[in-house]
Design a protein around this motif. Structure first.
Motif, short mmCIF file in Angstrom:
data_model
loop_
_atom_site.label_atom_id
_atom_site.label_comp_id
_atom_site.label_asym_id
_atom_site.label_seq_id
_atom_site.Cartn_x
_atom_site.Cartn_y
_atom_site.Cartn_z
N GLY A 172 0.71 -0.75 0.24
CA GLY A 172 0.24 -0.03 -0.15
C GLY A 172 0.92 1.43 -0.52
N LYS A 173 2.03 1.01 -0.50
CA LYS A 173 2.78 1.98 -0.16
C LYS A 173 3.17 2.96 -2.12
N ALA A 174 3.69 3.98 -2.04
CA ALA A 174 3.51 4.40 -3.60
C ALA A 174 4.74 4.16 -4.01
N THR A 175 4.30 3.31 -5.39
CA THR A 175 5.86 3.04 -6.03
C THR A 175 6.62 4.27 -6.82
N ILE A 176 7.95 3.44 -7.19
CA ILE A 176 8.72 4.51 -7.63
C ILE A 176 8.64 5.01 -8.48
N LYS A 177 8.49 6.48 -9.14
CA LYS A 177 8.35 7.25 -10.14
C LYS A 177 9.43 7.29 -10.91
#
Length: 298
Positions: free
Chosen positions: A141-146
């Motif tokens: 549930g964490k932000a993926t690598i941009k």
């Protein structure tokens, strides 16, 4: 010319029942042979650092400082020296576990836009590692690598007064002499990813190896003595002996599995959550059921 070497004191080659050629197999330049690095062929991509299970690769890049510096950026971003001179020479030294440690705490961005043209092998490696890390981040549930594109950094020209010009010229000569002296001093840095991960208080996830005991263990302790990263520890309490497994420190080198006297250790591709295993101490064999005897005078 890249300055890379293999620390034979840390390399797995001197252990029994284990063969490791990860660095040689991944090197896109064919610069590694028989645990020696040809500096003329090496392009300092860092892929050997990314796959070495014991941190045996030394280089002129201080990866620890580079990763720490990236954490302090707002937003947090990883980029190579083609973008900024104060970053790591190449992003090839990164792997999915390092990326997880960075992205777990705060959003992470990466500039890989120059990799395909510079080194296709690094581009393919990073695409694979970023995809695996993003899968774990999504599950948590964490932000993926941009992925971003950062403009090349260039110092802005400044007008200099006449007096300041001569003062700057003097200082520039001094700085140049210092840079020449520093260049002649060869600095080698050792980077063990598990040590860095441990310092970050990283949480284990599916990107880390798991361990399984397929039968009762006799607690001989050989695996704890062999593990180069101290991922295995045996504790003794009133409840009995337990084997403690730290997935953050495990690099799946295989030393414990290949040298277990009972052949009961099994490495799992993904950590499943178990970090403790109850052990059964080895006991001496019981005497025969009928061990009575009599003496008789002849």
């Amino acid at each position: 010319m890249a300055r890379r070497d293999i620390d034979l004191n840390r390399c797995l080659f001197h252990y029994t029942n284990i063969t490791c050629n990860r660095c040689q197999e991944i090197c896109p330049q064919g610069a590694i042979h028989n645990r020696e690095i040809d500096r003329e062929k090496c392009d300092n991509c860092g892929l050997c650092t990314a796959v070495c299970p014991t941190g045996a690769i030394t280089s002129d890049t201080d990866y620890d400082s580079c990763l720490t510096a990236a954490q302090k950026l707002a937003p947090q971003v990883l980029m190579c020296r083609k973008v900024s001179p104060k970053t790591m020479a190449c992003l090839g030294a990164l792997n999915r576990r390092l990326l997880w440690a960075l992205a777990e705490k705060q959003p992470l961005a990466m500039d890989t836009s120059r990799c395909a043209q510079c080194n296709p092998a690094v581009q393919n490696w990073l695409a694979q590692e970023i995809a695996a890390c993003n899968q774990a981040l999504q599950k948590a549930g964490k932000a993926t690598i941009k992925l971003v594109h950062v403009k090349d950094s260039a110092p802005a020209p400044q007008a200099v007064a006449r007096r300041s010009f001569f003062r700057s010229l003097f200082h520039a000569a001094s700085d140049t002499a210092a840079e020449i002296a520093q260049a002649q001093t060869e600095r080698q840095y050792a980077f063990d990813g598990t040590i860095w991960l441990d310092k970050q208080d990283t949480s284990p996830c599916q990107l880390f190896p798991g361990l399984e005991l397929t039968a009762s263990c006799t607690a001989c302790g050989l695996c704890t003595m062999l593990c180069p990263e101290k991922a295995l520890v045996i504790s003794n309490s009133e409840a009995g002996k337990k084997l403690h497994f730290n997935p953050i420190k495990c690099t799946a080198c295989g030393l414990c599995v290949n040298n277990c006297p009972q052949s009961i250790l099994k490495l799992l591709p993904s950590f499943a959550g178990q970090t403790e295993f109850s052990l059964q101490e080895e006991t001496p064999p019981a005497p025969p059921a009928d061990s009575s005897f009599t003496l008789q005078r002849g």
